[in-house]
Enzyme design. Structure first.
Site, PDB file in Angstrom:
ATOM      1  N   ARG A 214      -3.846   4.245  -3.091  1.00 29.09           N
ATOM      2  CA  ARG A 214      -3.663   3.076  -2.230  1.00 29.09           C
ATOM      3  C   ARG A 214      -5.006   2.415  -1.934  1.00 29.09           C
ATOM      4  NH1 ARG A 214       0.958   6.288   0.002  1.00 29.09           N
ATOM      5  NH2 ARG A 214      -0.398   7.531   1.322  1.00 29.09           N
ATOM      6  N   ASP A 252      12.191  -2.927  -0.979  1.00 32.83           N
ATOM      7  CA  ASP A 252      12.754  -1.576  -0.994  1.00 32.83           C
ATOM      8  C   ASP A 252      14.260  -1.676  -0.786  1.00 32.83           C
ATOM      9  OD1 ASP A 252      11.386   1.419  -0.686  1.00 32.83           O
ATOM     10  OD2 ASP A 252      13.430   1.308   0.090  1.00 32.83           O
ATOM     11  N   CYS A 341       5.904   9.724 -10.358  1.00 31.86           N
ATOM     12  CA  CYS A 341       5.712  10.929  -9.545  1.00 31.86           C
ATOM     13  C   CYS A 341       6.577  12.089 -10.035  1.00 31.86           C
ATOM     14  CB  CYS A 341       6.013  10.648  -8.070  1.00 31.86           C
ATOM     15  SG  CYS A 341       7.706  10.109  -7.752  1.00 31.86           S
TER      16      CYS A 341
END
Length: 400
Positions: A214, A252, A341
């Site tokens: 980030r 999202d 991930c």
């Protein structure tokens, strides 16, 4: 008390011998002695050569998880204190410890145990029966170790509610360990404030593993128009905002995540430049392309598309599709940050899929950097499961 003895089959234990902590059910020739699941056993090779000690569980396909390679090492308080102190000293040397992962299972030689620190709160996840029996003692030792550096832990919350517990013959558990406390915890990471919900947030409440990834996108975002996909709590979007981005949109599918992200934007006084909305990213990106939208920076931080080897082909399709759609929204010369991930989507496979996506989108990629998970999630060589996060930053160029 005499310990049980696990003897390996001839030619088995290859992972163990290369550094892994796991022994699978099909690698074992015999188990002798009387003991309960979760107790420590001695491990020997087929010829009697001592391999070390670990805890045994007949309910799990991972029959033994090794605690030490020294056959006469007692797994007592002094041993656990040493493991805890080593883990803490490592974090102090490698990361910002205000909020970080203190224990990362096998990579910290405490298999099956995760402990995250959010300021003065600990969140624990225990996924193996043997370590579950030691959990209370390890947490007390952690509190003592932190106290030596002036850090007082005000509360511990358990998030051992993953399905993996069922494979160990254990119930899923969630709740306070010790006194109750406010489970909304404010943390600061890379200069960004977040309110972490350790009780109902995903996993242990926050994804600490992307901390420095980030931070890496901050330098690309000043004065830029940014799109953050799968924003969750708004983490990448807020890093863009605090770095001075002109306009940031976070997407999202979860209304709850969007509400959390919007609150985090207000907490950082970024509500005028960082905005969030609920949308299915796969459906939304083609709509944005059709509308002629273009961004200086597009960030793709999707959930794991596969949690087993059986579904890798579907995962490849998902990563290929989302990266192709994301690239089409990047201005010529702009930047794409993209990651996986999933442990099962290995680095070579992920690289190949991104290349296919670029060809499909008629884009050329110039790699800015490749990163993995934050150092508080150490990658233990020979323990492949400890390496899961792959993160690229590319400059995206038109084919000319």
């Amino acid at each position: 008390m005499s310990l049980g003895i696990v003897t390996l089959k001839k030619g088995e234990g290859r992972l163990l011998k290369s550094g892994s902590a796991w022994i699978f059910d099909n690698e074992i020739a015999s188990v002798t002695g009387t003991f309960d699941n979760g107790e420590i056993v001695l491990v020997r090779d087929f010829d009697g050569y001592p391999m070390g000690r670990g805890f045994y569980n007949s309910n799990s396909k991972i029959r033994v998880r090794m605690m030490t390679r020294t056959i006469d090492q007692e797994i007592d308080e002094a041993f656990l204190r040493m493991r805890v102190k080593n883990a803490w000293e490592y974090r102090k040397n490698t990361v910002d410890t205000s909020s970080c992962r203190l224990i990362f299972g096998e990579a910290d030689f405490l298999p099956g145990l995760t402990v995250d620190k959010y300021e003065d709160v600990l969140v624990v996840e225990s996924l193996a029966l043997g370590i579950d029996r030691m959990k209370g003692q390890i947490l007390e030792l952690l509190k003592e170790t932190l106290a030596e550096d002036g850090i007082r832990i005000r509360g511990i919350y358990e998030r051992s509610d993953a399905k993996e517990r069922l494979k160990e013959g254990m119930e899923r558990v969630k709740g306070f360990i010790g006194p109750e406390f406010d489970t909304s915890v404010e943390i600061v990471e890379n200069g960004v404030k977040y309110l972490v919900d350790v009780k109902d947030g995903q996993k242990t409440g926050f994804f600490l593993d992307q901390k420095y990834n980030r931070q890496a996108i901050q330098r690309l975002c000043r004065g830029k128009r940014v799109l953050d996909c799968f924003t969750h709590m708004g983490t990448f979007a807020l890093n863009a905002g605090i770095a001075g981005a002109a306009d940031v949109t976070g997407l999202d599918i979860s209304d709850y995540a969007v509400a959390q992200a919007a609150e985090n934007a207000r907490r950082n006084n970024l509500q005028d430049t960082v905005h969030f909305r609920a949308a299915d990213v796969f459906e939304e990106l083609p709509k944005l392309t059709e509308a002629g939208e273009q961004y200086d920076v597009v960030i793709l931080d999707p959930p794991a598309f596969t949690k087993s080897r059986k579904t890798i082909k579907n995962a490849e399709k998902g990563y290929r599709e989302i990266n192709s759609k994301g690239m089409k929204l990047v201005k010529d010369g702009g930047y794409l940050a993209t990651c996986s991930c999933s442990h099962f989507m290995d680095a070579d496979n992920f690289k190949r899929v991104i290349g296919q996506a670029a060809r499909s989108a008629h884009k050329r990629l110039r790699q800015v950097e490749f990163r993995t998970q934050s150092p508080d999630h150490p990658i233990l060589w020979a323990a492949d499961e400890s390496y899961y996060l792959k993160f690229y930053i590319f400059q995206v160029c038109e084919e000319k």
